[in-house]
Design a protein around this motif. Structure first.
Motif, PDB file in Angstrom:
ATOM      1  N   LEU A 180       0.861  -1.183   0.000  1.00 33.78           N
ATOM      2  CA  LEU A 180       0.000   0.000   0.000  1.00 33.78           C
ATOM      3  C   LEU A 180       0.893   1.228   0.000  1.00 33.78           C
ATOM      4  O   LEU A 180       1.686   1.429   0.910  1.00 33.78           O
ATOM      5  CB  LEU A 180      -0.904  -0.007   1.239  1.00 33.78           C
ATOM      6  CG  LEU A 180      -1.924  -1.133   1.246  1.00 33.78           C
ATOM      7  CD1 LEU A 180      -2.382  -1.444   2.643  1.00 33.78           C
ATOM      8  CD2 LEU A 180      -3.098  -0.764   0.367  1.00 33.78           C
ATOM      9  N   ARG A 181       0.775   2.019  -1.050  1.00 32.28           N
ATOM     10  CA  ARG A 181       1.584   3.225  -1.181  1.00 32.28           C
ATOM     11  C   ARG A 181       0.753   4.437  -0.774  1.00 32.28           C
ATOM     12  O   ARG A 181      -0.394   4.582  -1.220  1.00 32.28           O
ATOM     13  CB  ARG A 181       2.070   3.358  -2.624  1.00 32.28           C
ATOM     14  CG  ARG A 181       2.959   2.186  -3.037  1.00 32.28           C
ATOM     15  CD  ARG A 181       3.301   2.172  -4.521  1.00 32.28           C
ATOM     16  NE  ARG A 181       2.182   2.163  -5.446  1.00 32.28           N
ATOM     17  CZ  ARG A 181       1.502   1.089  -5.818  1.00 32.28           C
ATOM     18  NH1 ARG A 181       1.771  -0.092  -5.318  1.00 32.28           N
ATOM     19  NH2 ARG A 181       0.526   1.181  -6.699  1.00 32.28           N
ATOM     20  N   PRO A 182       1.301   5.304   0.079  1.00 33.61           N
ATOM     21  CA  PRO A 182       0.550   6.500   0.480  1.00 33.61           C
ATOM     22  C   PRO A 182       0.352   7.452  -0.698  1.00 33.61           C
ATOM     23  O   PRO A 182       1.197   7.556  -1.580  1.00 33.61           O
ATOM     24  CB  PRO A 182       1.416   7.147   1.557  1.00 33.61           C
ATOM     25  CG  PRO A 182       2.682   6.406   1.608  1.00 33.61           C
ATOM     26  CD  PRO A 182       2.602   5.220   0.708  1.00 33.61           C
ATOM     27  N   LEU A 183      -0.783   8.113  -0.703  1.00 34.17           N
ATOM     28  CA  LEU A 183      -1.090   9.161  -1.682  1.00 34.17           C
ATOM     29  C   LEU A 183      -1.180  10.477  -0.918  1.00 34.17           C
ATOM     30  O   LEU A 183      -1.953  10.579   0.032  1.00 34.17           O
ATOM     31  CB  LEU A 183      -2.424   8.891  -2.373  1.00 34.17           C
ATOM     32  CG  LEU A 183      -2.482   7.691  -3.307  1.00 34.17           C
ATOM     33  CD1 LEU A 183      -3.918   7.427  -3.738  1.00 34.17           C
ATOM     34  CD2 LEU A 183      -1.598   7.912  -4.520  1.00 34.17           C
ATOM     35  N   SER A 184      -0.439  11.455  -1.327  1.00 36.11           N
ATOM     36  CA  SER A 184      -0.485  12.733  -0.620  1.00 36.11           C
ATOM     37  C   SER A 184      -1.527  13.649  -1.241  1.00 36.11           C
ATOM     38  O   SER A 184      -1.844  13.552  -2.427  1.00 36.11           O
ATOM     39  CB  SER A 184       0.891  13.404  -0.630  1.00 36.11           C
ATOM     40  OG  SER A 184       1.300  13.647  -1.953  1.00 36.11           O
ATOM     41  N   GLY A 185      -2.088  14.508  -0.396  1.00 37.08           N
ATOM     42  CA  GLY A 185      -3.034  15.516  -0.872  1.00 37.08           C
ATOM     43  C   GLY A 185      -4.436  15.010  -1.140  1.00 37.08           C
ATOM     44  O   GLY A 185      -5.234  15.703  -1.766  1.00 37.08           O
ATOM     45  N   ILE A 186      -4.746  13.801  -0.679  1.00 31.73           N
ATOM     46  CA  ILE A 186      -6.093  13.251  -0.867  1.00 31.73           C
ATOM     47  C   ILE A 186      -6.666  12.956   0.511  1.00 31.73           C
ATOM     48  O   ILE A 186      -6.167  12.086   1.222  1.00 31.73           O
ATOM     49  CB  ILE A 186      -6.080  11.981  -1.729  1.00 31.73           C
ATOM     50  CG1 ILE A 186      -5.515  12.279  -3.115  1.00 31.73           C
ATOM     51  CG2 ILE A 186      -7.489  11.389  -1.830  1.00 31.73           C
ATOM     52  CD1 ILE A 186      -5.390  11.070  -4.012  1.00 31.73           C
ATOM     53  N   GLY A 187      -7.702  13.692   0.898  1.00 31.96           N
ATOM     54  CA  GLY A 187      -8.305  13.512   2.202  1.00 31.96           C
ATOM     55  C   GLY A 187      -7.285  13.725   3.309  1.00 31.96           C
ATOM     56  O   GLY A 187      -6.301  14.447   3.132  1.00 31.96           O
ATOM     57  N   ASP A 188      -7.517  13.092   4.448  1.00 33.74           N
ATOM     58  CA  ASP A 188      -6.578  13.164   5.561  1.00 33.74           C
ATOM     59  C   ASP A 188      -5.481  12.119   5.420  1.00 33.74           C
ATOM     60  O   ASP A 188      -4.377  12.297   5.921  1.00 33.74           O
ATOM     61  CB  ASP A 188      -7.308  12.988   6.891  1.00 33.74           C
ATOM     62  CG  ASP A 188      -8.295  14.121   7.138  1.00 33.74           C
ATOM     63  OD1 ASP A 188      -8.036  15.257   6.691  1.00 33.74           O
ATOM     64  OD2 ASP A 188      -9.345  13.868   7.764  1.00 33.74           O
ATOM     65  N   GLU A 189      -5.802  11.011   4.780  1.00 33.90           N
ATOM     66  CA  GLU A 189      -4.824   9.984   4.424  1.00 33.90           C
ATOM     67  C   GLU A 189      -5.427   9.127   3.325  1.00 33.90           C
ATOM     68  O   GLU A 189      -6.641   8.956   3.241  1.00 33.90           O
ATOM     69  CB  GLU A 189      -4.405   9.134   5.627  1.00 33.90           C
ATOM     70  CG  GLU A 189      -5.512   8.315   6.247  1.00 33.90           C
ATOM     71  CD  GLU A 189      -5.054   7.524   7.472  1.00 33.90           C
ATOM     72  OE1 GLU A 189      -4.043   6.794   7.401  1.00 33.90           O
ATOM     73  OE2 GLU A 189      -5.728   7.649   8.508  1.00 33.90           O
ATOM     74  N   ALA A 190      -4.556   8.627   2.468  1.00 32.73           N
ATOM     75  CA  ALA A 190      -5.014   7.786   1.368  1.00 32.73           C
ATOM     76  C   ALA A 190      -3.895   6.824   0.979  1.00 32.73           C
ATOM     77  O   ALA A 190      -2.712   7.155   1.108  1.00 32.73           O
ATOM     78  CB  ALA A 190      -5.421   8.637   0.166  1.00 32.73           C
ATOM     79  N   TYR A 191      -4.307   5.648   0.497  1.00 32.24           N
ATOM     80  CA  TYR A 191      -3.368   4.611   0.095  1.00 32.24           C
ATOM     81  C   TYR A 191      -3.864   3.975  -1.194  1.00 32.24           C
ATOM     82  O   TYR A 191      -5.065   3.896  -1.439  1.00 32.24           O
ATOM     83  CB  TYR A 191      -3.254   3.526   1.176  1.00 32.24           C
ATOM     84  CG  TYR A 191      -2.870   4.092   2.513  1.00 32.24           C
ATOM     85  CD1 TYR A 191      -1.539   4.314   2.835  1.00 32.24           C
ATOM     86  CD2 TYR A 191      -3.847   4.436   3.446  1.00 32.24           C
ATOM     87  CE1 TYR A 191      -1.187   4.867   4.061  1.00 32.24           C
ATOM     88  CE2 TYR A 191      -3.510   4.980   4.670  1.00 32.24           C
ATOM     89  CZ  TYR A 191      -2.174   5.192   4.971  1.00 32.24           C
ATOM     90  OH  TYR A 191      -1.842   5.752   6.182  1.00 32.24           O
ATOM     91  N   ILE A 192      -2.905   3.505  -1.999  1.00 33.87           N
ATOM     92  CA  ILE A 192      -3.260   2.861  -3.255  1.00 33.87           C
ATOM     93  C   ILE A 192      -2.477   1.566  -3.388  1.00 33.87           C
ATOM     94  O   ILE A 192      -1.353   1.448  -2.887  1.00 33.87           O
ATOM     95  CB  ILE A 192      -2.995   3.811  -4.451  1.00 33.87           C
ATOM     96  CG1 ILE A 192      -3.615   3.282  -5.737  1.00 33.87           C
ATOM     97  CG2 ILE A 192      -1.502   4.094  -4.613  1.00 33.87           C
ATOM     98  CD1 ILE A 192      -3.663   4.288  -6.873  1.00 33.87           C
ATOM     99  N   GLU A 193      -3.099   0.585  -4.023  1.00 32.93           N
ATOM    100  CA  GLU A 193      -2.426  -0.644  -4.418  1.00 32.93           C
ATOM    101  C   GLU A 193      -2.830  -0.924  -5.869  1.00 32.93           C
ATOM    102  O   GLU A 193      -3.464  -0.087  -6.504  1.00 32.93           O
ATOM    103  CB  GLU A 193      -2.754  -1.790  -3.475  1.00 32.93           C
ATOM    104  CG  GLU A 193      -4.220  -2.156  -3.414  1.00 32.93           C
ATOM    105  CD  GLU A 193      -4.482  -3.338  -2.485  1.00 32.93           C
ATOM    106  OE1 GLU A 193      -3.540  -4.050  -2.127  1.00 32.93           O
ATOM    107  OE2 GLU A 193      -5.650  -3.545  -2.134  1.00 32.93           O
ATOM    108  N   ASP A 194      -2.475  -2.066  -6.406  1.00 35.90           N
ATOM    109  CA  ASP A 194      -2.698  -2.333  -7.825  1.00 35.90           C
ATOM    110  C   ASP A 194      -4.142  -2.181  -8.280  1.00 35.90           C
ATOM    111  O   ASP A 194      -4.413  -1.647  -9.351  1.00 35.90           O
ATOM    112  CB  ASP A 194      -2.222  -3.745  -8.186  1.00 35.90           C
ATOM    113  CG  ASP A 194      -0.710  -3.862  -8.160  1.00 35.90           C
ATOM    114  OD1 ASP A 194      -0.016  -2.830  -8.148  1.00 35.90           O
ATOM    115  OD2 ASP A 194      -0.215  -5.011  -8.153  1.00 35.90           O
ATOM    116  N   TYR A 195      -5.092  -2.643  -7.477  1.00 35.93           N
ATOM    117  CA  TYR A 195      -6.487  -2.636  -7.897  1.00 35.93           C
ATOM    118  C   TYR A 195      -7.426  -1.997  -6.876  1.00 35.93           C
ATOM    119  O   TYR A 195      -8.631  -2.252  -6.903  1.00 35.93           O
ATOM    120  CB  TYR A 195      -6.967  -4.069  -8.193  1.00 35.93           C
ATOM    121  CG  TYR A 195      -6.308  -4.670  -9.413  1.00 35.93           C
ATOM    122  CD1 TYR A 195      -6.793  -4.416 -10.691  1.00 35.93           C
ATOM    123  CD2 TYR A 195      -5.180  -5.476  -9.292  1.00 35.93           C
ATOM    124  CE1 TYR A 195      -6.191  -4.956 -11.812  1.00 35.93           C
ATOM    125  CE2 TYR A 195      -4.570  -6.019 -10.413  1.00 35.93           C
ATOM    126  CZ  TYR A 195      -5.071  -5.757 -11.667  1.00 35.93           C
ATOM    127  OH  TYR A 195      -4.471  -6.297 -12.782  1.00 35.93           O
TER     128      TYR A 195
END
Length: 115
Positions: free
Chosen positions: A61-76
């Motif tokens: 899970l890679r963090p995404l900056s600037g989206i909500g208070d915290e956000a994470y993304i993975e392949d799908y």
């Protein structure tokens, strides 16, 4: 509605049936005649539990900056927390996962603005 049918179809890259909704979950499924695709949106405790499960099985899970208070993304999938409200968007599609990062991140930004 956090994710419109048009947004789900854009993410899936194909037409999808009308959503089926249940407590804390909304699912868009491709018609049997089309390519395999599904978009599921989870909210609240269900979304948070899904994130916990993904961490527990070792998914990256890679963090995404600037989206909500915290956000994470993975392949799908993408996970967004804003003001304590969790949303996850899960994509089932038979494609190269690299193709999903931009669309998932873009939809996460849109959804974070709606929370």
């Amino acid at each position: 509605m956090l994710v419109s049918q048009q947004e789900a179809e854009q993410l899936a890259g194909t037409s999808l049936n009308s959503p089926a909704s249940a407590a804390e979950k909304c699912t868009y499924i491709a018609p049997p005649s089309g390519p395999t695709a599904q978009v599921e949106i989870f909210v609240g405790k269900t979304a948070r539990d899904y994130l916990t499960a993904e961490r527990g099985i070792g998914h990256e899970l890679r963090p995404l900056s600037g989206i909500g208070d915290e956000a994470y993304i993975e392949d799908y999938a993408v996970f967004v927390n804003k003001a304590g409200s969790w949303v996850s968007i899960d994509l089932a599609r038979n494609n190269d996962p690299a193709e999903n990062r931009g669309p998932l991140e873009g939809l996460a930004r849109t959804v974070a603005g709606r929370i």
